[in-house]
Design an enzyme around this catalytic site. Structure first.
Site: not given
Ligand SMILES: CC(=O)OP(=O)(O)O
Ligand SMILES: [Mg+2]
Ligand SMILES: Nc1ncnc2c1ncn2[C@@H]1O[C@H](COP(=O)(O)OP(=O)(O)O)[C@@H](O)[C@H]1O
Length: 380
Positions: A70, A127, A310
């Site tokens: 990722r 992402d 969440g």
């Molecule tokens: C993009 C991001 O904030 O990822 P994470 O919530 O995994 O830190």
């Molecule tokens: Mg995360």
């Protein structure tokens, strides 16, 4: 051809996810089953300790045919998953200043794998890919056009792998694709995305993963005038400001206790005023974020809660749902066994779901697609 695609789908894929507070991995077997998975919590570790832990960990995985990482930021250059080679590594390094909490560890993982398993192909899965459908009107920042064009400044949006999974699962659980879906990814990083007919329409994270609601250690959106004042009148350098906004702000900065919502909740219930204040502002910022996404969608048909907060903190879900007209939660639903769930009452106008964040499943899909595309290109 059929044999070819069967072989590809039988590839054993290892997925690695360097988040801001955790490092998560899943080893998928030849049939797509999870052979091994785990998570390392490193919210309070220094960068060197994180690197050391990563090196130890990466030695111990079961063999795999391909590895998917990722990468939170793909910038303007990487709109979809890509096989990692030295040129791609160079391109990703250039993006580090835009996501300093995430990219350095992901790049380190890539290097360690390269050294120990040089023959296993590695893929970067972004992402930002899911948000490439955001229209220009939503992606723009109102600064001089010349700057925008020269530096490619726009809202990229993050948590796209998570949102892609949430959309797929919402469709499966509801038996239809809700036309106006709001996805709240609430983890260490928090974002809210407006999804129109399955595609990203707008999202609260922007050019970097700082924008949006309050997060564990990130400030979320601030008045740009306040940032200027800190630099011009109070002598805070731009470098210090970046470090503070990324790592010493948000829930941690406001409370002085922790960025972990569970710990703050406990402190607040025990009477800590700063923890209470931080959580109240966190919820307030979520309501603002959700309201803005409902606004761009012109209403909402369904809302998804995903990410560590969440999934596990029902009082956060309840506070957000209470602010969405027509969203009524069934308070008796128990989410703690980690199975995706419909949370809303049967007659609620807006459906609500808890969906377990499975970025690993989407990374695997992206890797298999890349392998398929490459083998098609090779066959031509
Ligand atoms: C993009 C991001 O904030 O990822 P994470 O919530 O995994 O830190
Ligand atoms: Mg995360
Ligand atoms: N099992 C759990 N129980 C309670 N809270 C959790 C749990 N897992 C995660 N969280 C909450 O989620 C936050 C981390 O979010 P997560 O999405 O897991 O991490 P990351 O953003 O690094 O991917 C933690 O700070 C914590 O508040």
């Amino acid at each position: 051809m059929a044999v070819d695609s069967l072989m590809r789908s039988r590839m054993r894929v290892l997925t690695l996810n360097a988040g801001s507070s955790t490092f998560k991995w899943t080893a998928f077997g030849a049939g797509g089953e999870v052979v091994e998975s785990g998570s390392l919590s490193w919210a309070s570790e220094a960068a060197d300790d994180r690197r050391r832990q990563l090196r130890l960990l990466l030695r111990s995985f079961v063999p795999s045919d391909a590895i998917g990482h990722r990468l939170v930021h793909g910038g303007n250059r990487y709109r979809q998953a890509v096989r990692i080679d030295p040129q791609v590594q160079g391109g990703l390094k250039a993006l580090v200043p835009l996501a300093p909490l995430h990219l350095p560890m992901a790049l380190h993982a890539i290097e360690v794998v390269q050294d120990s398993l040089p023959d296993v192909p590695q893929f970067a899965c972004f992402d930002t890919t899911f948000h490439t459908t955001i229209p220009d009107a939503a992606a723009a920042y109102a600064i001089p056009l010349e700057w925008t064009r020269r530096w490619g400044l726009r809202r990229f949006g993050f948590h796209g792998l998570s949102v892609e999974w949430a959309v797929k699962r919402a469709r499966e659980i509801l038996g239809r694709m809700p036309s106006r879906l709001v996805v709240c990814h609430l983890g260490s990083g928090c974002s809210v995305t407006a999804v129109r007919d399955g595609r990203s329409l707008d999202t609260t994270m922007g050019y970097t993963p700082i924008e949006g609601p309050v997060m564990a250690t990130r400030s979320g959106s601030l008045d740009p005038g306040l940032l200027l004042e800190l630099q011009i009148a109070h002598g805070i350098s731009a470098i210090e400001l970046r470090e503070v906004l990324e790592q010493r702000s948000g829930l941690l900065g406001m409370s002085g206790i922790s960025g972990d919502v569970g710990r703050l909740r406990a402190a607040s219930l025990a009477g800590d005023i700063d923890a209470t204040h931080a959580l109240e502002h966190f919820i307030w910022s979520l309501l603002r974020a959700v309201g803005s996404m409902v606004g761009v969608l012109g209403g909402t048909d369904a809302v998804v809660f995903t990410g560590g907060v969440g999934e596990h903190h029902d009082w956060v879900r309840s506070a957000v749902a209470a602010a969405i007209p027509g969203c009524r939660l069934n308070e008796r639903v128990d989410c703690e066994n980690e199975v995706d769930r419909l949370l809303s009452l049967p007659d609620a106008a807006v459906e609500a779901l808890m969906i377990r964040c499975r970025e690993d499943m989407v990374i695997r899909e992206h890797v298999l697609h890349q392998l398929a595309d490459r083998s098609k290109a090779g066959a031509r």
